[in-house]
Motif scaffolding. Structure first.
Motif, PDB file in Angstrom:
ATOM      1  N   ALA A 103     -65.434   1.551  10.640  1.00 53.86           N
ATOM      2  CA  ALA A 103     -65.253   1.106  12.019  1.00 53.86           C
ATOM      3  C   ALA A 103     -65.314   2.307  12.962  1.00 53.86           C
ATOM      4  CB  ALA A 103     -63.917   0.387  12.157  1.00 53.86           C
ATOM      5  N   GLY A 104     -66.045   2.118  14.059  1.00 49.94           N
ATOM      6  CA  GLY A 104     -66.228   3.185  15.033  1.00 49.94           C
ATOM      7  C   GLY A 104     -67.485   3.998  14.832  1.00 49.94           C
ATOM      8  N   ASP A 105     -68.093   3.877  13.673  1.00 45.81           N
ATOM      9  CA  ASP A 105     -69.323   4.614  13.383  1.00 45.81           C
ATOM     10  C   ASP A 105     -70.522   3.984  14.076  1.00 45.81           C
ATOM     11  OD1 ASP A 105     -68.679   5.610   9.913  1.00 45.81           O
ATOM     12  OD2 ASP A 105     -67.936   6.383  11.837  1.00 45.81           O
ATOM     13  N   SER A 106     -71.643   4.682  13.962  1.00 45.95           N
ATOM     14  CA  SER A 106     -72.916   4.196  14.490  1.00 45.95           C
ATOM     15  C   SER A 106     -73.906   4.019  13.355  1.00 45.95           C
ATOM     16  CB  SER A 106     -73.487   5.184  15.505  1.00 45.95           C
ATOM     17  OG  SER A 106     -72.631   5.326  16.619  1.00 45.95           O
ATOM     18  N   ARG A 159     -72.475  -1.915  23.409  1.00 46.26           N
ATOM     19  CA  ARG A 159     -72.371  -1.184  22.127  1.00 46.26           C
ATOM     20  C   ARG A 159     -73.711  -1.076  21.407  1.00 46.26           C
ATOM     21  NH1 ARG A 159     -69.479  -3.233  18.039  1.00 46.26           N
ATOM     22  NH2 ARG A 159     -69.810  -5.411  18.655  1.00 46.26           N
ATOM     23  N   ASN A 197     -73.543   1.113  18.033  1.00 44.56           N
ATOM     24  CA  ASN A 197     -72.467   2.081  18.211  1.00 44.56           C
ATOM     25  C   ASN A 197     -71.116   1.374  18.209  1.00 44.56           C
ATOM     26  OD1 ASN A 197     -74.410   4.133  18.528  1.00 44.56           O
ATOM     27  ND2 ASN A 197     -74.497   3.789  20.744  1.00 44.56           N
ATOM     28  N   SER A 198     -70.068   2.141  17.981  1.00 47.70           N
ATOM     29  CA  SER A 198     -68.695   1.607  17.997  1.00 47.70           C
ATOM     30  C   SER A 198     -68.591   0.349  17.141  1.00 47.70           C
ATOM     31  CB  SER A 198     -68.258   1.311  19.439  1.00 47.70           C
ATOM     32  OG  SER A 198     -68.323   2.477  20.229  1.00 47.70           O
ATOM     33  N   LEU A 199     -69.092   0.438  15.953  1.00 44.87           N
ATOM     34  CA  LEU A 199     -69.140  -0.733  15.078  1.00 44.87           C
ATOM     35  C   LEU A 199     -67.744  -1.224  14.719  1.00 44.87           C
ATOM     36  CD1 LEU A 199     -72.162   0.312  12.921  1.00 44.87           C
ATOM     37  CD2 LEU A 199     -71.948  -1.885  14.097  1.00 44.87           C
ATOM     38  N   LYS A 200     -67.633  -2.535  14.581  1.00 45.97           N
ATOM     39  CA  LYS A 200     -66.378  -3.202  14.244  1.00 45.97           C
ATOM     40  C   LYS A 200     -66.547  -3.980  12.943  1.00 45.97           C
ATOM     41  CE  LYS A 200     -65.609  -4.022  19.191  1.00 45.97           C
ATOM     42  NZ  LYS A 200     -65.363  -5.053  20.230  1.00 45.97           N
ATOM     43  N   ASP A 241     -68.731  -6.968  12.970  1.00 38.34           N
ATOM     44  CA  ASP A 241     -70.185  -6.807  13.034  1.00 38.34           C
ATOM     45  C   ASP A 241     -70.823  -6.915  11.654  1.00 38.34           C
ATOM     46  OD1 ASP A 241     -69.627  -4.241  15.475  1.00 38.34           O
ATOM     47  OD2 ASP A 241     -70.316  -6.298  15.856  1.00 38.34           O
ATOM     48  N   SER A 296     -62.878  -1.444   7.693  1.00 33.35           N
ATOM     49  CA  SER A 296     -61.807  -1.141   8.664  1.00 33.35           C
ATOM     50  C   SER A 296     -61.010   0.086   8.265  1.00 33.35           C
ATOM     51  CB  SER A 296     -60.882  -2.350   8.798  1.00 33.35           C
ATOM     52  OG  SER A 296     -60.340  -2.683   7.532  1.00 33.35           O
TER      53      SER A 296
END
Length: 124
Positions: free
Chosen positions: A13-16, A66, A83-86, A89, A124
């Motif tokens: 999480a948060g990666d691109s 994002r 970007n800012s993957l959750k 996604d 996560s």
């Protein structure tokens, strides 16, 4: 036209991550292109759409700000920069081609050709 998606993987999480879709058989510039995704047990949902020239884009609210869709017609390829993957996604991501220039088409049934999908998993 044949579409081949690639570039998926496992990220935190948060990666691109960037996925791409290469076309063969016909020039990609003839089509409006889109990205969809499908999570397990869920229906395929619209992610983004880009017009022939790349000058107009359209995003689902869930990814707006994002994700960025782009295209390189000279390379017969479209891209989805995420970007800012959750964790939400996480899905199989599909590229699709639409012969119609009608804007704002976000239903899977409107698209004429599909790639095979690439898995994106966000932990996560």
């Amino acid at each position: 036209v044949q579409l081949q998606a690639s570039g998926g993987g496992l990220v935190q999480a948060g990666d691109s991550l960037s996925v791409s879709c290469a076309a063969s058989g016909r020039t990609l510039s003839r089509y409006v292109m889109g990205w969809f995704r499908q999570a397990p047990g869920k229906e395929r949902e619209f992610v983004a759409r880009i017009n022939w020239s790349g000058g107009s884009t359209y995003y689902a609210d869930s990814v707006k700000g994002r994700f960025t869709i782009s295209r390189d017609n000279a390379k017969n390829t479209i891209y989805l920069q995420m970007n800012s993957l959750k964790p939400e996604d996480t899905a199989v991501y599909y590229c699709a081609a639409d012969r119609s220039p009608t804007p704002w088409r976000n239903m899977a049934r409107d698209y004429d050709y599909w790639g095979q999908g690439t898995q994106v998993t966000v932990s996560s």
